[in-house]
Design an enzyme around this catalytic site. Structure first.
Site, PDB file in Angstrom:
ATOM      1  N   LYS A 236      -0.207   4.538 -22.875  1.00 22.12           N
ATOM      2  CA  LYS A 236       0.064   4.824 -21.474  1.00 22.12           C
ATOM      3  C   LYS A 236      -0.870   5.885 -20.882  1.00 22.12           C
ATOM      4  O   LYS A 236      -1.208   5.837 -19.713  1.00 22.12           O
ATOM      5  CB  LYS A 236       1.518   5.302 -21.323  1.00 22.12           C
ATOM      6  CG  LYS A 236       2.537   4.217 -21.689  1.00 22.12           C
ATOM      7  CD  LYS A 236       3.956   4.763 -21.720  1.00 22.12           C
ATOM      8  CE  LYS A 236       4.969   3.666 -22.079  1.00 22.12           C
ATOM      9  NZ  LYS A 236       6.340   4.212 -22.238  1.00 22.12           N
ATOM     10  N   VAL A 237      -1.233   6.849 -21.692  1.00 19.01           N
ATOM     11  CA  VAL A 237      -2.007   7.975 -21.180  1.00 19.01           C
ATOM     12  C   VAL A 237      -3.187   8.220 -22.102  1.00 19.01           C
ATOM     13  O   VAL A 237      -3.027   8.312 -23.319  1.00 19.01           O
ATOM     14  CB  VAL A 237      -1.121   9.253 -21.137  1.00 19.01           C
ATOM     15  CG1 VAL A 237      -1.951  10.474 -20.797  1.00 19.01           C
ATOM     16  CG2 VAL A 237       0.019   9.083 -20.152  1.00 19.01           C
TER      17      VAL A 237
END
Lengths: 353, 353, 353, 353
Positions: free
Chosen positions: C306-307
């Site tokens: 996600k990041v």
């Protein structure tokens, strides 16, 4: 305004781990996540520490552990050879344990009081508050006075806090403040009987400090008792040198954690190639992000050469929940059974009673 | 494996509050909520403390405040009469401030290192870690040795930590480790010059402890220097008696907080009706629910008769954010301008240089 | 008992970062340790995010950020193209921002009130408390009613919260509750004017929920307005697909953090090879050891894809201290100057006013 | 690089409170201080809640409670009528419980992994991390797909999350993913069988969101399933109106806490004079000083008219330690024995199977 009697009605009662077999519960936690799994691992490491009969176990106490109802656990650890030395804040040993040995109690505070809005009322009643627990300050003053008496009874010279606390144990014995004579049991007296040394490296920031200040003030320019914190450090280091395998069971952080970890380095400075603490457990809610020693990980301590990382575990829990489970686990697994007391006080003070 | 040189490249640089006028920013915070509003109130209380020229300001330091880049602030507080006494953990004063005065530095750790997975590598490089900051352990050993030298130079008798730290200040002066001679400025030396006493009530759990253990070990049965923590307490209490109006500026909790709060009670025990600390600020992230002294509210301290509640404020913030704002506010408001140094060291040691 | 008027005297006033140039202060923090160094890095990443004109900046709000005095910051971020979408708890947007847009205020609570011992008195006065801040509940009921009015004015069908909030913006415009007409400025209206979509993925747990429940209750079996949280997710995912380079500025955790992080995975599920969020900042005091999403590290989020971890930074600070410094830094560095508004609302709703 | 198989070896196993009689242990804690005393009081309030057969018990779940090993507890609470409704984050119910019901497991992460330095390696292995726990992301994608299937099987209209989760329960039944057919037991299926409604007010920020986005994307302009969070709120409010005596057992804070507390106000708005929640327990480590709803005290909730303060207790503990003790206490005291299931799902959906 409620009276002191109305406020001090329900005493703190100390939990007895001998009555609660938590082995199956704690074993179930090993398959879970977060604090439960960590708690199981800590309990297992404590068990392993005890099974390693070479290991000298050092219990470190910060925070208000005795007034919180954990006193009997520490007594049981001493009497069952599950701890060989104690490093503590002064409050636990003097204001709380010695205080209770003198016949006083800690009291449960009504829920409202912890909010702090009634502290002026407590003040007027000469009642001191520790979060949700109350103390009769007049009794605490008696405790201060008693430490002054102990100081007055000693030859004027520098003492380690350990020597002074041992003298407090002798005082309890001599005054009959022991279970055998109808008194209550205490950490100080159990340690006295079992030659478990107790160190309070910041001895003056507690009830003992008040007694000692009164003693020194009264003696003016005459020779006086002093508390040599360097001697504390020297003594604990000597134990590390004499018994290289060590483990730490730390409740909270602060000076006790720092002091006990540091002896590895001190031994090295004295020319002894002492190994790092082989086992280390810390129970704390302190957050690592403030960079303070109290919250610093045991991995960080390994960068300083203080703690080995093979058997180390931090447990994120307020102590009154985790300590009964961890110590109860080791107790009911019988891990202490092959252990003899190390009687470390005798190493430091060859001629003991 | 990276080399020590590769790891120790970026030094910690200390923030200079004199360069940053934060008055308008902090004033804006008074109309907000949560930590910002509390921070403004703390800054205002600090300002008020300074405007009250009767007030003796006691700065309490726990945690790794000096290595974190706050050293210059403490020096500026001393030099501008914004602090009259310091109570600290040993690490801040000896391992960090004295260490830097000897010409060493603290270093920024690469972000990865704070996770603790590289601590074995650091160990091999003789590098110690404080969360996100690194120290060359070989330099720290030099610092230990220097405290031993200082101990060796003194008459063998019990010293308060304050006396010993003053001797460290004299050592820096004599060795030319001062700005006037091209050295770096230090808390110890600024305090020495301004007669600001520094107390480390648990003096042995730091680099000084290592030096003192080495000293005592070498002296064997001969008379030796000892550190009398009761004398520390006695001295600080005497300051409270001589200067009844006091305020506390506390960074973190631990022994310094406890010790400084306790002097009110100690004064009373010595028969002096000392008022509670009139002002008190604490900056901490410790959570009140563990019942420990470090996290206990200043309201709780009022139940013990230690801290008045009219001007007290806790600020929930890691110190490196809050301290520059609070101290910078008071500095740029000019609150210190009417103050003379209290030169409390002279009270304790009448014949100073 | 104090009256409502006596209790609600001092309004919360929102800090204006445009008035405080904190660049030098924040730059000085890069050489320090702990939260200060992390804060500088977060501020630098925010600046970098803004300089990357491809980057769509998503602001995530949890906790009581608007009532705490940060509202003007969010308005300034919108008006200066420093944020392209907002994901928030409902409370910030409806109970707090819309509430103030309707002409109401939040109030500073007397210090005593935060202890909770006076909550029954507040209850009797129809005053709601958020820690140290007070709200007139009668005014809040008016806010609930207004959201019902907005619901009643819409065609009965499922709406994303974004669509509904846009209708709230139109309502403010139409009612003249805007600065141009003598009203106060608001996040909702600034976002309406600048086509910045606002998502509240748990829209019913706030004042809007009360209005919507009243609406649905009144409509009985007739067609009604509903809030489709899946549509929220679908819409935000479409923005990620249309504008692959994204950055997150997260205050607190909770649903907004989770929701905004998840769109990377959702894009992938829709067959689009969207990159991870390129930049991510989170300001939080949540402790990682409870294993919850709010406290989970951005490194952990990278295991979920996600990041990205190149430009991520968590800052351990209560938001009212860190947010003015981080956003003020980016503002005064002028990082926004080359940016055009992305006007993402138009992507979702081609025919805008 | 270790393989997925090497990384996913030790499954999380759920603790079974039925096997551990903790009554004496928890009773002993009532005489102690801090979290232990609070934990006892919380356990007693839970017992009291259950003995009050009028009381509808609402369990609120935030954080990763199911993957942490607490799933069997929640199943046992449902099957023994110790909970009448559940309000949860989506992750607990869909990503974790439904996921395990489909036959998948959560895995214990090696201690090193929680530091976050190996997350890139996990990413390459398609393994997701929740602090110290691992998930096979490919299995999670299967879970996403299954929620899409469930969505596709439904009539296109707005659903409350409760309706959708009930459909998931029916799916498990129909697919034989139940203990009777050799599957594993689940919260969703136990709730389905016992007519215990489950609400996820932010349903799209979990695996269900991915399935629903895929569903809506595939349907394009055709009628589609939507998730109406206002309907969730309306339904739970109706339960409060039908069953005025309620109690909350909250693990963590976030949307579930806020949502469940809010129904008191919503009932009032619908013209029903619903009493505050009569009982309330929250287990959390969140710190009150950030002013967020998650950490706000239950006393604060009473100022909003949401929670009565006679029987409320917060417990400061990570959930995996406190939940087995609190729920185990109530279970072994037999407090549930006089209770019938309230079968609240039937209230909302008269024609149930």
């Amino acid at each position: 305004m409620p009276t002191k009697q109305e406020l001090l009605k329900q005493p703190i009662q100390h939990i007895d781990i001998k009555q609660h077999n938590v082995v199956a519960l704690v074993d179930a936690m090993q398959h879970m996540a977060f604090s439960s799994r960590d708690l199981h691992r800590a309990a297992s490491i404590y068990e392993r520490m005890l099974l390693d009969t070479d290991c000298g176990v050092i219990l470190c106490l910060a925070g208000s552990m005795v007034s919180a109802g954990l006193k009997q656990i520490f007594i049981d650890l001493i009497r069952n050879h599950m701890v060989d030395a104690i490093v503590s804040t002064g409050a636990n040993i003097v204001d709380q344990d010695f205080f209770e040995a003198l016949g006083f109690k800690h009291w449960i505070a009504d829920d409202l009081l912890r909010q702090g809005t009634e502290d002026a009322m407590l003040r007027e009643n000469m009642i001191d508050r520790i979060y949700d627990t109350l103390i009769d300050e007049e009794q605490l003053r008696f405790c201060d006075d008693t430490t002054e008496k102990v100081a007055n009874s000693l030859d004027p010279r520098p003492y380690s806090s350990r020597e002074f606390i041992r003298a407090m144990g002798a005082y309890l014995e001599q005054e009959g403040k022991v279970p055998e004579k109808g008194g209550v049991d205490s950490i100080i007296h159990a340690a006295y009987q079992n030659d478990v040394p107790i160190f309070c490296p910041a001895f003056s920031d507690c009830s003992a400090g008040f007694g000692l200040v009164a003693h020194q003030h009264a003696r003016q320019d005459k020779p006086k008792v002093s508390i040599d914190s360097a001697k504390d450090f020297y003594e604990l280091t000597q134990l590390k040198i004499a018994n290289p395998t060590t483990g730490l069971l730390m409740l909270g952080g602060g000076v006790p954690k720092n002091f006990a970890q540091d002896i590895v380095v001190a031994a090295e400075i004295l020319g002894n190639d002492a190994p790092m603490h082989k086992y280390a457990i810390q129970i704390t809610v302190a957050d690592v992000r403030d960079g303070a020693l109290s919250s610093s990980t045991l991995k960080e301590a390994s960068s300083w050469g203080k703690v080995d990382t093979t058997y180390e575990q931090m447990v994120y829990s307020e102590a009154t929940l985790a300590v009964p489970l961890i110590t109860g686990y080791a107790y009911h697994k019988g891990a202490f059974k092959a252990r003899q007391g190390k009687r470390w006080s005798r190493l430091l003070e060859p001629v003991t009673a």
